[in-house]
Motif scaffolding. Structure first.
Motif, PDB file in Angstrom:
ATOM      1  N   ASP A  31      46.030  97.216-116.253  1.00  0.00           N
ATOM      2  CA  ASP A  31      47.420  96.631-116.982  1.00  0.00           C
ATOM      3  C   ASP A  31      48.247  95.973-116.127  1.00  0.00           C
ATOM      4  O   ASP A  31      48.827  94.671-116.703  1.00  0.00           O
ATOM      5  N   GLY A  34      46.734  92.628-116.049  1.00  0.00           N
ATOM      6  CA  GLY A  34      46.965  91.659-116.989  1.00  0.00           C
ATOM      7  C   GLY A  34      48.391  91.279-117.034  1.00  0.00           C
ATOM      8  O   GLY A  34      48.558  89.850-117.276  1.00  0.00           O
ATOM      9  N   ALA A  35      49.328  92.044-116.589  1.00  0.00           N
ATOM     10  CA  ALA A  35      50.839  91.715-116.756  1.00  0.00           C
ATOM     11  C   ALA A  35      50.864  90.479-115.610  1.00  0.00           C
ATOM     12  O   ALA A  35      51.781  89.518-115.773  1.00  0.00           O
ATOM     13  N   ILE A  37      49.031  88.247-114.677  1.00  0.00           N
ATOM     14  CA  ILE A  37      48.251  87.010-115.224  1.00  0.00           C
ATOM     15  C   ILE A  37      49.334  86.401-116.230  1.00  0.00           C
ATOM     16  O   ILE A  37      49.575  85.262-116.124  1.00  0.00           O
ATOM     17  N   ARG A  38      49.708  87.357-117.138  1.00  0.00           N
ATOM     18  CA  ARG A  38      50.611  86.631-118.169  1.00  0.00           C
ATOM     19  C   ARG A  38      52.026  86.177-117.653  1.00  0.00           C
ATOM     20  O   ARG A  38      52.599  85.240-117.856  1.00  0.00           O
ATOM     21  N   TYR A  39      52.611  86.887-116.604  1.00  0.00           N
ATOM     22  CA  TYR A  39      53.903  86.521-115.892  1.00  0.00           C
ATOM     23  C   TYR A  39      53.840  85.077-115.257  1.00  0.00           C
ATOM     24  O   TYR A  39      54.720  84.528-115.508  1.00  0.00           O
ATOM     25  N   LYS A  41      51.502  82.872-115.992  1.00  0.00           N
ATOM     26  CA  LYS A  41      51.425  81.753-116.935  1.00  0.00           C
ATOM     27  C   LYS A  41      52.542  81.672-117.807  1.00  0.00           C
ATOM     28  O   LYS A  41      53.002  80.242-117.860  1.00  0.00           O
ATOM     29  N   VAL A  42      53.395  82.565-117.959  1.00  0.00           N
ATOM     30  CA  VAL A  42      54.495  82.339-118.872  1.00  0.00           C
ATOM     31  C   VAL A  42      55.554  81.612-117.930  1.00  0.00           C
ATOM     32  O   VAL A  42      56.349  80.782-118.491  1.00  0.00           O
ATOM     33  N   THR A  43      55.894  82.262-116.655  1.00  0.00           N
ATOM     34  CA  THR A  43      57.020  81.795-115.972  1.00  0.00           C
ATOM     35  C   THR A  43      56.653  80.542-115.236  1.00  0.00           C
ATOM     36  O   THR A  43      57.587  79.755-114.553  1.00  0.00           O
ATOM     37  N   GLN A  44      55.425  80.198-115.033  1.00  0.00           N
ATOM     38  CA  GLN A  44      54.685  78.937-114.190  1.00  0.00           C
ATOM     39  C   GLN A  44      55.342  79.150-112.887  1.00  0.00           C
ATOM     40  O   GLN A  44      55.386  78.022-112.269  1.00  0.00           O
TER      41      GLN A  44
END
Length: 144
Positions: A31, A34-35, A37-39, A41-44
């Protein structure tokens, strides 16, 4: 549908740090990965640059700048304007009626478009506030 899991090679010391981080967030390793990776991606945010500005710190700095701007506007514009309005209202309620008479002051006020008159301005045109009338005591002796 079966998924094939993949592994990532990492140094043992880094893996232990990763496990501690996952535990501190109450997440599984999967988890947390995955978090992360998403962080990114979203925050760049660039993970190679650990000196990246903390968003919370950036918001606090912006907040300080905004409060400073508001205080400066209050000091340079709002307070002087408020002081000027107070002087004008005092002038209208006390000085002008004595010098030009209340009737003339009302004539001046009547020549201004009604939609431009605030309640405070209208009160100034009405004259100084009248003192309150004391209540009548029914038990007081009557004067002749």
């Amino acid at each position: 549908m079966s998924r094939s899991l993949k592994s990532v090679d990492v140094d043992p010391e880094l893996y232990e740090e990763f496990k501690r981080l996952a535990k501190s967030y109450g997440m599984t390793n999967k988890d947390l990965f995955g978090a992360m990776i998403r962080y990114f991606k979203v925050t760049q945010a660039d993970p190679r640059d650990p000196q990246t500005v903390n968003p919370t710190d950036a918001i606090k700095a912006l907040d300080k700048r905004l409060i400073g701007f508001i205080r400066e506007q209050e000091k340079k514009i709002l307070r002087p304007l408020s002081d000027d309005v107070k002087v004008l209202i005092t002038l209208m309620q006390e000085d002008l009626p004595r010098k030009i008479g209340q009737a003339h002051l009302r004539a001046i006020g009547n020549s201004i478009r009604p939609d431009l008159l605030s309640d405070r301005f209208k009160a100034g045109l009405a004259g100084p506030p009248k003192p309150p009338v004391p209540p009548v005591d029914p038990n007081a002796p009557k004067k002749n």
